[in-house]
Design a protein around this motif. Structure first.
Motif, PDB file in Angstrom:
ATOM      1  N   LYS A 101      -2.170   4.174  -0.580  1.00 47.70           N
ATOM      2  CA  LYS A 101      -2.886   3.233   0.285  1.00 47.70           C
ATOM      3  C   LYS A 101      -4.185   2.834  -0.400  1.00 47.70           C
ATOM      4  O   LYS A 101      -5.012   3.681  -0.735  1.00 47.70           O
ATOM      5  N   LYS A 102      -4.344   1.546  -0.622  1.00 49.62           N
ATOM      6  CA  LYS A 102      -5.565   1.039  -1.245  1.00 49.62           C
ATOM      7  C   LYS A 102      -6.717   1.065  -0.257  1.00 49.62           C
ATOM      8  O   LYS A 102      -6.524   1.192   0.955  1.00 49.62           O
ATOM      9  N   ALA A 103      -7.929   0.903  -0.756  1.00 54.24           N
ATOM     10  CA  ALA A 103      -9.124   0.927   0.091  1.00 54.24           C
ATOM     11  C   ALA A 103      -9.088  -0.147   1.170  1.00 54.24           C
ATOM     12  O   ALA A 103      -9.636   0.032   2.248  1.00 54.24           O
ATOM     13  N   ASP A 104      -8.420  -1.281   0.888  1.00 51.30           N
ATOM     14  CA  ASP A 104      -8.353  -2.361   1.884  1.00 51.30           C
ATOM     15  C   ASP A 104      -7.261  -2.130   2.929  1.00 51.30           C
ATOM     16  O   ASP A 104      -7.019  -2.983   3.780  1.00 51.30           O
ATOM     17  N   THR A 155      -3.975  -1.711   2.307  1.00 50.18           N
ATOM     18  CA  THR A 155      -2.653  -2.124   1.845  1.00 50.18           C
ATOM     19  C   THR A 155      -1.850  -0.904   1.395  1.00 50.18           C
ATOM     20  O   THR A 155      -2.330  -0.099   0.607  1.00 50.18           O
ATOM     21  N   ALA A 199       0.899  -1.118  -7.358  1.00 53.90           N
ATOM     22  CA  ALA A 199       0.584   0.278  -7.021  1.00 53.90           C
ATOM     23  C   ALA A 199       0.136   1.039  -8.264  1.00 53.90           C
ATOM     24  O   ALA A 199      -0.847   1.791  -8.219  1.00 53.90           O
ATOM     25  N   ALA A 205      -3.303   0.046  -9.005  1.00 51.40           N
ATOM     26  CA  ALA A 205      -4.252   0.705  -8.096  1.00 51.40           C
ATOM     27  C   ALA A 205      -4.508   2.144  -8.542  1.00 51.40           C
ATOM     28  O   ALA A 205      -5.639   2.643  -8.457  1.00 51.40           O
ATOM     29  N   GLU A 254      -6.822   2.000 -11.539  1.00 50.14           N
ATOM     30  CA  GLU A 254      -8.195   1.723 -11.093  1.00 50.14           C
ATOM     31  C   GLU A 254      -8.833   2.953 -10.465  1.00 50.14           C
ATOM     32  O   GLU A 254     -10.000   3.264 -10.742  1.00 50.14           O
ATOM     33  N   ALA A 255      -8.089   3.658  -9.620  1.00 46.95           N
ATOM     34  CA  ALA A 255      -8.637   4.859  -8.973  1.00 46.95           C
ATOM     35  C   ALA A 255      -8.975   5.922 -10.011  1.00 46.95           C
ATOM     36  O   ALA A 255     -10.009   6.594  -9.903  1.00 46.95           O
ATOM     37  N   VAL A 276      -7.575   8.236  -3.573  1.00 46.74           N
ATOM     38  CA  VAL A 276      -6.456   7.449  -3.063  1.00 46.74           C
ATOM     39  C   VAL A 276      -5.854   8.204  -1.889  1.00 46.74           C
ATOM     40  O   VAL A 276      -5.872   9.429  -1.861  1.00 46.74           O
TER      41      VAL A 276
END
Length: 152
Positions: free
Chosen positions: A18-21, A23, A76, A79, A82-83, A90
């Motif tokens: 699950k992304k910060a936004d 999604t 994904a 993401a 990036e994390a 995450v």
């Protein structure tokens, strides 16, 4: 308890991020995932234990190890990259059973990507593996997944 016990194929169990936004993303190219749970033990042997060691469970921890094929353009995996690079947590989810299955189980927790190797073998497809170390309690929820209970 349901009237009919059923087995679950590992191929049907997916790791989601699950992304910060908010999604929810299924990590593409997955070939395997392992949810690790453990408890440290404290040795509490005394003279009355009859010559046997005694222990108690202590602090618990969890982690997820996963691997798969690199799929270019997979949001994904991007993401996850990036994390890892940003050292941000995450939220991860593993669901065992169909979303409508009353006996299904969902595991949710927030953690950090602590290992993210990519392999570029000459005679194989490009693969990734990753490890997430839990930073919050792992929540186990049994039952069907509804819109209000689906978090990742």
């Amino acid at each position: 308890m349901s009237a009919v016990a059923k087995k679950v194929a590992g191929v049907d169990v997916l790791l989601k991020i699950k992304k910060a936004d908010g999604t929810v993303l299924i990590l593409g190219g997955q070939t395997g995932a392992t949810l690790n749970r453990e408890a440290e033990t404290m040795e509490v042997t005394d003279k009355t234990s009859g010559g046997w060691a005694s222990s108690l469970p202590g602090i618990k921890s969890w982690s997820i190890d996963a691997d798969g094929f690199v799929v270019l353009g997979d949001v994904a995996l991007e993401a996850v990259e990036e994390a890892f690079n940003d050292r941000t947590p995450v939220e991860a989810e593993i669901r065992v059973g169909a979303t409508s299955d009353l006996d299904g189980v969902t595991y949710n927790g927030t953690g950090y990507i602590v290992d993210l190797p990519l392999e570029f073998a000459q005679d194989d497809a490009v693969t990734y593996s990753l490890s997430i170390d839990g930073a919050t309690p792992l929540v186990r929820t049994k039952g069907a997944v509804t819109e209000s209970t689906q978090t990742a």
